[in-house]
Design a protein around this motif. Structure first.
Motif, PDB file in Angstrom:
ATOM      1  N   GLN A  52       0.825  -1.202   0.000  1.00  0.00           N
ATOM      2  CA  GLN A  52       0.000   0.000   0.000  1.00  0.00           C
ATOM      3  C   GLN A  52       0.864   1.258   0.000  1.00  0.00           C
ATOM      4  O   GLN A  52       0.533   2.249  -0.667  1.00  0.00           O
ATOM      5  CB  GLN A  52      -0.937   0.004   1.219  1.00  0.00           C
ATOM      6  CG  GLN A  52      -1.934   1.152   1.252  1.00  0.00           C
ATOM      7  CD  GLN A  52      -3.025   1.037   0.200  1.00  0.00           C
ATOM      8  OE1 GLN A  52      -3.033   0.105  -0.604  1.00  0.00           O
ATOM      9  NE2 GLN A  52      -3.953   1.986   0.199  1.00  0.00           N
ATOM     10  N   VAL A  53       1.956   1.221   0.744  1.00  0.00           N
ATOM     11  CA  VAL A  53       2.890   2.356   0.729  1.00  0.00           C
ATOM     12  C   VAL A  53       3.453   2.551  -0.679  1.00  0.00           C
ATOM     13  O   VAL A  53       3.550   3.677  -1.184  1.00  0.00           O
ATOM     14  CB  VAL A  53       4.032   2.149   1.745  1.00  0.00           C
ATOM     15  CG1 VAL A  53       5.113   3.208   1.568  1.00  0.00           C
ATOM     16  CG2 VAL A  53       3.489   2.176   3.168  1.00  0.00           C
ATOM     17  N   THR A  63      -9.939  -4.091   2.635  1.00  0.00           N
ATOM     18  CA  THR A  63     -10.400  -3.612   1.322  1.00  0.00           C
ATOM     19  C   THR A  63     -11.830  -3.085   1.429  1.00  0.00           C
ATOM     20  O   THR A  63     -12.053  -1.931   1.760  1.00  0.00           O
ATOM     21  CB  THR A  63     -10.315  -4.736   0.276  1.00  0.00           C
ATOM     22  OG1 THR A  63     -11.037  -5.892   0.762  1.00  0.00           O
ATOM     23  CG2 THR A  63      -8.875  -5.143   0.035  1.00  0.00           C
ATOM     24  N   ASP A  64     -12.816  -3.943   1.160  1.00  0.00           N
ATOM     25  CA  ASP A  64     -14.206  -3.492   1.112  1.00  0.00           C
ATOM     26  C   ASP A  64     -14.744  -3.049   2.468  1.00  0.00           C
ATOM     27  O   ASP A  64     -15.626  -2.192   2.541  1.00  0.00           O
ATOM     28  CB  ASP A  64     -15.100  -4.602   0.558  1.00  0.00           C
ATOM     29  CG  ASP A  64     -14.706  -4.994  -0.862  1.00  0.00           C
ATOM     30  OD1 ASP A  64     -14.001  -4.196  -1.516  1.00  0.00           O
ATOM     31  OD2 ASP A  64     -15.086  -6.098  -1.302  1.00  0.00           O
ATOM     32  N   PHE A  65     -14.245  -3.652   3.561  1.00  0.00           N
ATOM     33  CA  PHE A  65     -14.792  -3.358   4.884  1.00  0.00           C
ATOM     34  C   PHE A  65     -13.774  -2.637   5.771  1.00  0.00           C
ATOM     35  O   PHE A  65     -13.798  -2.779   6.992  1.00  0.00           O
ATOM     36  CB  PHE A  65     -15.276  -4.651   5.555  1.00  0.00           C
ATOM     37  CG  PHE A  65     -16.590  -5.138   5.011  1.00  0.00           C
ATOM     38  CD1 PHE A  65     -17.779  -4.817   5.645  1.00  0.00           C
ATOM     39  CD2 PHE A  65     -16.631  -5.886   3.855  1.00  0.00           C
ATOM     40  CE1 PHE A  65     -18.986  -5.261   5.147  1.00  0.00           C
ATOM     41  CE2 PHE A  65     -17.831  -6.322   3.336  1.00  0.00           C
ATOM     42  CZ  PHE A  65     -19.020  -6.012   3.979  1.00  0.00           C
ATOM     43  N   VAL A  66     -12.923  -1.858   5.151  1.00  0.00           N
ATOM     44  CA  VAL A  66     -11.895  -1.159   5.921  1.00  0.00           C
ATOM     45  C   VAL A  66     -12.511  -0.136   6.875  1.00  0.00           C
ATOM     46  O   VAL A  66     -11.969   0.156   7.943  1.00  0.00           O
ATOM     47  CB  VAL A  66     -10.880  -0.489   4.960  1.00  0.00           C
ATOM     48  CG1 VAL A  66     -11.522   0.683   4.209  1.00  0.00           C
ATOM     49  CG2 VAL A  66      -9.640  -0.046   5.706  1.00  0.00           C
ATOM     50  N   ILE A 109      -8.556   5.246   0.422  1.00  0.00           N
ATOM     51  CA  ILE A 109      -8.414   4.567   1.704  1.00  0.00           C
ATOM     52  C   ILE A 109      -8.192   3.068   1.553  1.00  0.00           C
ATOM     53  O   ILE A 109      -7.251   2.506   2.118  1.00  0.00           O
ATOM     54  CB  ILE A 109      -9.652   4.808   2.601  1.00  0.00           C
ATOM     55  CG1 ILE A 109      -9.791   6.294   2.947  1.00  0.00           C
ATOM     56  CG2 ILE A 109      -9.558   3.976   3.870  1.00  0.00           C
ATOM     57  CD1 ILE A 109      -8.742   6.820   3.899  1.00  0.00           C
ATOM     58  N   SER A 110      -9.048   2.384   0.798  1.00  0.00           N
ATOM     59  CA  SER A 110      -8.985   0.926   0.691  1.00  0.00           C
ATOM     60  C   SER A 110      -7.684   0.456   0.051  1.00  0.00           C
ATOM     61  O   SER A 110      -7.088   1.162  -0.771  1.00  0.00           O
ATOM     62  CB  SER A 110     -10.169   0.401  -0.132  1.00  0.00           C
ATOM     63  OG  SER A 110     -11.386   0.638   0.520  1.00  0.00           O
ATOM     64  N   TYR A 111      -7.280  -0.758   0.414  1.00  0.00           N
ATOM     65  CA  TYR A 111      -6.101  -1.370  -0.185  1.00  0.00           C
ATOM     66  C   TYR A 111      -6.388  -1.693  -1.652  1.00  0.00           C
ATOM     67  O   TYR A 111      -7.467  -2.156  -2.007  1.00  0.00           O
ATOM     68  CB  TYR A 111      -5.738  -2.650   0.556  1.00  0.00           C
ATOM     69  CG  TYR A 111      -4.653  -3.463  -0.113  1.00  0.00           C
ATOM     70  CD1 TYR A 111      -3.313  -3.157   0.078  1.00  0.00           C
ATOM     71  CD2 TYR A 111      -4.981  -4.528  -0.947  1.00  0.00           C
ATOM     72  CE1 TYR A 111      -2.321  -3.889  -0.539  1.00  0.00           C
ATOM     73  CE2 TYR A 111      -3.995  -5.273  -1.568  1.00  0.00           C
ATOM     74  CZ  TYR A 111      -2.666  -4.955  -1.361  1.00  0.00           C
ATOM     75  OH  TYR A 111      -1.672  -5.681  -1.990  1.00  0.00           O
ATOM     76  N   GLY A 112      -5.387  -1.450  -2.506  1.00  0.00           N
ATOM     77  CA  GLY A 112      -5.528  -1.806  -3.921  1.00  0.00           C
ATOM     78  C   GLY A 112      -4.807  -0.825  -4.826  1.00  0.00           C
ATOM     79  O   GLY A 112      -5.004   0.392  -4.716  1.00  0.00           O
ATOM     80  N   GLY A 113      -3.962  -1.358  -5.721  1.00  0.00           N
ATOM     81  CA  GLY A 113      -3.182  -0.499  -6.614  1.00  0.00           C
ATOM     82  C   GLY A 113      -4.004   0.144  -7.699  1.00  0.00           C
ATOM     83  O   GLY A 113      -3.888   1.356  -7.942  1.00  0.00           O
ATOM     84  N   PRO A 145       3.863  -8.970 -10.342  1.00  0.00           N
ATOM     85  CA  PRO A 145       3.820  -8.460  -8.964  1.00  0.00           C
ATOM     86  C   PRO A 145       2.521  -7.744  -8.619  1.00  0.00           C
ATOM     87  O   PRO A 145       2.218  -7.534  -7.449  1.00  0.00           O
ATOM     88  CB  PRO A 145       5.008  -7.489  -8.916  1.00  0.00           C
ATOM     89  CG  PRO A 145       5.219  -7.073 -10.337  1.00  0.00           C
ATOM     90  CD  PRO A 145       4.878  -8.277 -11.165  1.00  0.00           C
ATOM     91  N   VAL A 146       1.747  -7.342  -9.626  1.00  0.00           N
ATOM     92  CA  VAL A 146       0.499  -6.620  -9.361  1.00  0.00           C
ATOM     93  C   VAL A 146      -0.635  -7.213 -10.202  1.00  0.00           C
ATOM     94  O   VAL A 146      -0.401  -7.862 -11.224  1.00  0.00           O
ATOM     95  CB  VAL A 146       0.628  -5.112  -9.674  1.00  0.00           C
ATOM     96  CG1 VAL A 146       1.632  -4.450  -8.758  1.00  0.00           C
ATOM     97  CG2 VAL A 146       0.998  -4.889 -11.136  1.00  0.00           C
ATOM     98  N   ASN A 147      -1.859  -6.971  -9.738  1.00  0.00           N
ATOM     99  CA  ASN A 147      -3.062  -7.331 -10.489  1.00  0.00           C
ATOM    100  C   ASN A 147      -3.716  -6.051 -11.000  1.00  0.00           C
ATOM    101  O   ASN A 147      -3.948  -5.117 -10.218  1.00  0.00           O
ATOM    102  CB  ASN A 147      -4.051  -8.105  -9.610  1.00  0.00           C
ATOM    103  CG  ASN A 147      -3.539  -9.477  -9.248  1.00  0.00           C
ATOM    104  OD1 ASN A 147      -2.926 -10.162 -10.066  1.00  0.00           O
ATOM    105  ND2 ASN A 147      -3.779  -9.893  -8.008  1.00  0.00           N
TER     106      ASN A 147
END
Length: 385
Positions: free
Chosen positions: A58-59, A269-272, A350-354, A116-118
């Protein structure tokens, strides 16, 4: 459509960009890093053996997103007018490709495995659709307002895009894209009867799609009474509600969430926001909501200022970006709090995800650029044409 980007440094505005907007965005990114550092610990350790795996990524996503955003702010908004068709065609190819060779997660084929990423094409579709549809509305404004043809053509294109999203399936992104379409048509001045008719047709289509798919109908029924099947269809929502309840006014404190320890799936992710509510309480959740809607309000205000002058591409573009941020915020927090059926949409910044974060920073950079151009135009240094 062109816009001159050559400015006289001596005549440049003292505030070339909206610092309050930038501050709100950076603060949300900081909150994201802090929140992911706590919410993802258990899931990261279980999946990879490294409790900081998702935090590190995430960073990295934040760094890439900010760098990409800085580059995008240097590009005149008129450039997106010229590239809109090409970008939409490109993401269309990706949406087809994801159905063929995409990675399947939780019975959904939404991701392209790039090592390394989706890559999630649906996230890029939201922004590229705004770019394209703002162009369409700007060029065909008379047809949109006074001819049925101007309304039918975008509806046909929406059906094509919707088919690709439903094939994944990604009902949440479909709702966002359809809502953006209707919002831009509304602000473009489409006739109220055509607008109401189209809105009813979309609502009926959405209802049919819910009824014909058992899992969608189950989500709606479990949303109405999640406690009826607490350990089945209502498991995610009931745990999310308990997390909010345990947070109270001020929360249990950073790192003290119990539901992130395997009880709440997709906690990062969805429920952060459920973890946000448990650790930082009502006050923390309210702060995030205010920051999100500050950006939305700014986008709408920028749009209205431009559209008051005349129908301009930049005005529709800013409005579309504001609607995208608003919808994703409302749907994500609404689903986590039980106000709306559970839906897999990320919370902007906010949510995790590239993919989500890069698209949000891209859209935010375009908004900053539009505001910058509007300020310069007020001083007579930059003209839209």
């Amino acid at each position: 459509m062109t816009a001159s980007s050559k400015l006289n440094p001596k005549q440049a505005p003292r505030l070339p960009f909206d610092r309050s907007l930038v501050f709100a965005c950076l603060l949300l990114l900081l909150i994201s890093i802090v929140l992911i550092s706590s919410a993802s610990v258990q899931e990261a350790y279980t999946a990879t053996g490294d409790q900081y795996f998702y935090l590190k990524r995430q960073v990295a996503f934040c760094v890439v997103g900010v760098g990409w955003g800085l580059i995008m702010t240097t590009i005149p908004s008129a450039t997106w007018f010229n590239l809109a068709w090409y970008l939409l065609a490109f993401v269309g190819v990706l949406l087809i490709l994801v159905l063929i060779v995409g990675r399947e997660i939780n019975d959904a084929k939404r991701w392209l495995d790039l090592g390394p990423v989706n890559l999630q094409p649906a996230e890029f579709l939201k922004l590229f659709w705004i770019l394209f549809f703002s162009r369409y509305t700007c060029r065909q404004i008379e047809k949109v307002r006074y001819q049925i043809k101007g309304f039918v053509i975008p509806m046909i294109m929406l059906v094509v895009v919707s088919s690709l999203l439903l094939a994944q399936p990604d009902f949440g992104s479909l709702v966002v894209v359809a809502s953006i379409t209707m919002a831009i048509l509304f602000v473009g001045g489409a006739g109220i009867f055509k607008y109401i008719f189209s809105a009813l047709m979309l609502a009926m289509a959405g209802g049919i799609l819910i009824l014909i798919q058992p899992y969608r109908l189950l989500r709606v029924l479990s949303f109405l009474d999640p406690w009826q099947d607490r350990f089945g269809s209502g498991y995610q929502l009931t745990n999310s509600l308990m997390a909010f309840g345990q947070g109270g006014l001020t929360g249990a404190g950073l790192g003290n969430s119990m539901h992130k320890l395997g009880y709440l799936p997709e906690a990062h992710t969805d429920f952060v926001m459920a973890i946000m509510g448990e650790e930082f309480g009502f006050i923390g959740v309210t702060c995030v909501i205010l920051l999100e809607f500050f950006i939305v309000a700014k986008a709408v205000l920028i749009s209205l200022r431009i559209l008051r002058q005349r129908s301009q591409y930049q005005g529709y573009l800013a409005f579309g970006i504001g609607v995208m941020f608003c919808l994703q915020t409302v749907i994500n927090i609404g689903a986590a709090s039980g106000a709306l059926p559970t839906k897999g949409l990320t919370l902007p910044f906010i949510s995790y995800g590239g993919s989500s974060l890069v698209v949000c920073m891209w859209a935010f950079a375009i908004l900053i650029r539009i505001d910058y151009e509007w300020r310069c135009q007020k001083l007579g240094n930059l003209k839209y044409s």
